[in-house]
Design an enzyme around this catalytic site. Structure first.
Site, PDB file in Angstrom:
ATOM      1  N   TRP A   1       1.081  -1.163   0.093  1.00 42.68           N
ATOM      2  CA  TRP A   1       0.028   0.045   0.136  1.00 42.68           C
ATOM      3  C   TRP A   1       0.992   1.050   0.168  1.00 42.68           C
ATOM      4  O   TRP A   1       2.029   1.099   0.180  1.00 42.68           O
ATOM      5  CB  TRP A   1      -0.891  -0.026   1.085  1.00 42.68           C
TER       6      TRP A   1
ATOM      7  N   ASP B   1       0.385  11.194  -0.061  1.00 48.94           N
ATOM      8  CA  ASP B   1      -0.792  12.150  -0.045  1.00 48.94           C
ATOM      9  C   ASP B   1      -2.145  11.593   0.354  1.00 48.94           C
ATOM     10  O   ASP B   1      -2.188  10.181   0.453  1.00 48.94           O
ATOM     11  CB  ASP B   1      -0.832  12.943  -1.235  1.00 48.94           C
TER      12      ASP B   1
ATOM     13  N   GLU C   1      -2.987   8.628  -1.908  1.00 42.16           N
ATOM     14  CA  GLU C   1      -2.342   7.436  -1.623  1.00 42.16           C
ATOM     15  C   GLU C   1      -1.502   7.167  -2.810  1.00 42.16           C
ATOM     16  O   GLU C   1      -1.215   5.903  -3.194  1.00 42.16           O
ATOM     17  CB  GLU C   1      -3.292   6.235  -1.490  1.00 42.16           C
ATOM     18  N   GLU C   2      -1.167   8.273  -3.422  1.00 41.11           N
ATOM     19  CA  GLU C   2      -0.345   7.957  -4.853  1.00 41.11           C
ATOM     20  C   GLU C   2       1.015   8.317  -4.906  1.00 41.11           C
ATOM     21  O   GLU C   2       2.196   8.021  -5.470  1.00 41.11           O
ATOM     22  CB  GLU C   2      -1.211   8.673  -6.099  1.00 41.11           C
TER      23      GLU C   2
ATOM     24  N   GLU D   1     -18.455   7.036  -4.930  1.00 36.37           N
ATOM     25  CA  GLU D   1     -17.379   7.961  -4.925  1.00 36.37           C
ATOM     26  C   GLU D   1     -17.288   9.088  -5.963  1.00 36.37           C
ATOM     27  O   GLU D   1     -16.843  10.146  -5.931  1.00 36.37           O
ATOM     28  CB  GLU D   1     -16.063   7.041  -4.831  1.00 36.37           C
TER      29      GLU D   1
END
Ligand SMILES: *[C@@H]1O[C@H](CO)[C@@H](O)[C@H](O)[C@H]1NC(C)=O
Ligand SMILES: *[C@@H]1O[C@H](CO)[C@@H](O)[C@H](O)[C@H]1NC(C)=O
Ligand SMILES: *[C@@H]1O[C@H](CO)[C@@H](O)[C@H](O)[C@H]1NC(C)=O
Ligand SMILES: *[C@@H]1O[C@H](CO)[C@@H](O)[C@H](O)[C@H]1NC(C)=O
Length: 496
Positions: free
Chosen positions: A149, A205, A208-209, A430
């Protein structure tokens, strides 16, 4: 069904009269109807996603906020993220403080669950040196998620501290100081320690990238130390980490390039325009701020408004749903223009954030009794009022009403876009498709519902308490890379 029926009813009426003013009025009343119908759906949507009783999340531990019940198709969000959970709780705690006392057991369960989560060793590390607090997500039964992750993510501890402090301050006001010392302070102390120790290291960030410095993270960290200092003092404790707040504020200035916030440093090959920055202003918003302070990027600051324009404009040309929505008209907003996740679509929470920043700004102007148009913010205002010039316009004047009225119409436009792409049952996914507007990605995203509720609360002038921007410690003239090794304790809350 209920939504369809009400909408049909209100679209029948306008055929009778057709003046432009009437259309504006009609649009507004349709929006009001949507908001009133969507509020209970969003509130229930959040509760459905929290264990143990949430009806869409069987197996979730009491107080655990699940990001979305979607578990595999098209992807799996059946986890708890520290960030999403804290942002959701900030909203629920606000509702609780506003009078919904039924939420208190859930808030307490959330806090007890966080104490357990802090102790879980995980791929980011453990509690003993704080490193484990940077783990972004866990299984809903409070065990570590061990797959690969984007970790660590350093906004989670700061945001959790903010949520716990809001509830802790309430308990203090009720004379329950010792309950706060036993059940809340140890968790908050760990999170503040984490901020003081790790703020100057990169992390992933909020999307999540990107492993970099992130504006949203830095802003949340700054706020946590300012609020943390006051909270510690109220309990008779010291917060050594909190002394670093001025250094973090100093670093926050690095993200400003003169017209926009560069959300990630380095930018990872992107322009840097990212709704990361607008979301940050929703949390740096201080409802008592006497100024539209640029250094903390207040929603009404020239910086935040200029950034708002550049960000929203970056989505006009790239989404089919934005066809015909030219500068000055609200547009569907995504995370950042280069996004390719699920094909790169507008997000409900991003479009709502664009509205919420403007509602916050309207609140601030009203409170200050004036609106200032500066060289930096002129392009933002110019899109809304073509003949506006730089200057200060005082409440009560025609121009003040004209400018603030235009901003309000603009803000409402973003909520109307969400209305347009919300299905009849009010469920919020989303994202919505960039060309067709159809809901995409996971269903019932908890953060989408929380974003809706906070945006419409701000629209109604319902704002969070001040957090002390009006009297912050002075910013140093030179930024430093200081950090303080943290003190970490094992939180063991007693029964509430
Ligand atoms: C917790 O949940 C994970 C993920 O669903 C599962 O693999 C694990 O077996 C569960 N652990 C316990 C102790 O129930
Ligand atoms: C650390 O702090 C210095 C001084 O503010 C700043 O220049 C640098 O970008 C920061 N790095 C990170 C990763 O926060
Ligand atoms: C700031 O960054 C944005 C996004 O990359 C860019 O459009 C803008 O021109 C930059 N402003 C300045 C003054 O360099
Ligand atoms: C723009 O021009 C109109 C028409 O002359 C005037 O009524 C209005 O006050 C002006 N607005 C501003 C902000 O200057």
């Amino acid at each position: 069904m209920m939504f369809k029926a009400l909408l049909t009813l209100s679209t029948v009426v306008p055929a009778v009269v057709a003046s432009p003013a009437f259309h504006l009025h009609q649009k507004r009343s349709e929006l009001e109807t949507f908001i009133q119908n969507e509020k209970p759906v969003a509130h229930q949507g959040i509760l459905n996603n929290i264990g143990a009783d949430g009806k869409l999340v069987p197996g979730a531990y009491p107080g655990i906020v699940v990001a979305s019940p979607t578990n595999g198709d098209p992807t799996n969000y059946f986890y708890t993220w520290t960030r999403d959970a804290a942002l959701t709780l900030l909203d629920l705690i606000h509702d609780f403080l506003g009078g919904d006392s039924s939420l208190e057991p859930l808030i307490q369960q959330y806090i007890t669950a966080q104490a357990k989560l802090q102790r879980v060793p995980n791929p980011s590390g453990t509690l003993s040196d704080g490193s484990g607090l940077g783990e972004p997500k866990f299984n809903v039964n409070i065990t570590a998620f061990t797959g690969s992750w984007g970790r660590p993510q350093r906004d989670g501890p700061a945001l959790r501290a903010l949520a716990l402090i809001d509830y802790g301050n309430y308990l203090i006001s009720q004379g329950k100081q010792s309950k706060v010392q036993d059940n809340i302070w140890p968790i908050v102390q760990n999170d503040l320690s984490y901020v003081g120790q790790y703020w100057n290291q990169t992390g992933f960030d909020l999307w999540e990238e990107v492993d970099a410095s992130s504006f949203f993270t830095t802003a949340a960290q700054y706020k946590s130390l300012i609020q943390g200092r006051v909270f510690a003092t109220a309990l008779g404790y010291q917060c050594e980490a909190c002394a670093l707040a001025p250094q973090i504020l100093c670093h926050l200035q690095d993200y400003w390039n003169g017209t926009a916030v560069i959300s990630n440093i380095p930018t990872n090959g992107r322009t840097g325009l990212d709704v990361n920055s607008v979301l940050a202003t929703l949390y740096t918003f201080d409802s008592a701020a006497a100024t539209c302070d640029d250094t903390t990027f207040q929603p009404c600051s020239a910086r935040a408004l200029s950034n708002h324009k550049l960000l929203v404009d970056s989505f006009r040309g790239i989404y089919g749903v934005n066809k015909g929505r030219t500068a000055g008209q609200a547009a569907a907003v995504g995370r950042y223009a280069e996004d390719v996740y699920f094909g790169g679509n507008p997000w409900y929470l991003a479009t709502l954030a664009a509205a919420e920043q403007l509602y916050d700004a309207l609140y601030q102007w009203d409170k200050q009794g004036r609106v200032s148009v500066t060289g930096v913010s002129l392009p933002f205002f110019h899109d809304l009022v073509a003949n506006v010039t730089t200057g200060t316009y005082t409440k009560g004047s025609t121009k003040y009403s004209e400018i603030t009225g235009a901003v309000r119409t603009y803000a409402d436009g973003f909520v109307s876009i969400v209305q347009e792409y919300t299905p009849a049952d009010g469920g919020l996914n989303e994202q919505f498709d960039r060309n067709t507007g159809a809901p995409v990605s996971v269903q019932h995203l908890t953060w989408s519902y929380a974003a809706f509720l906070t945006a419409v609360a701000r629209r109604a002038g319902d704002v969070p308490p001040t957090w002390g921007v009006a009297s912050p410690p002075p910013m140093p003239s030179q930024c430093a890379r200081s950090s303080v090794p943290g003190t970490y304790v094992t939180p063991t809350p007693s029964p509430w």
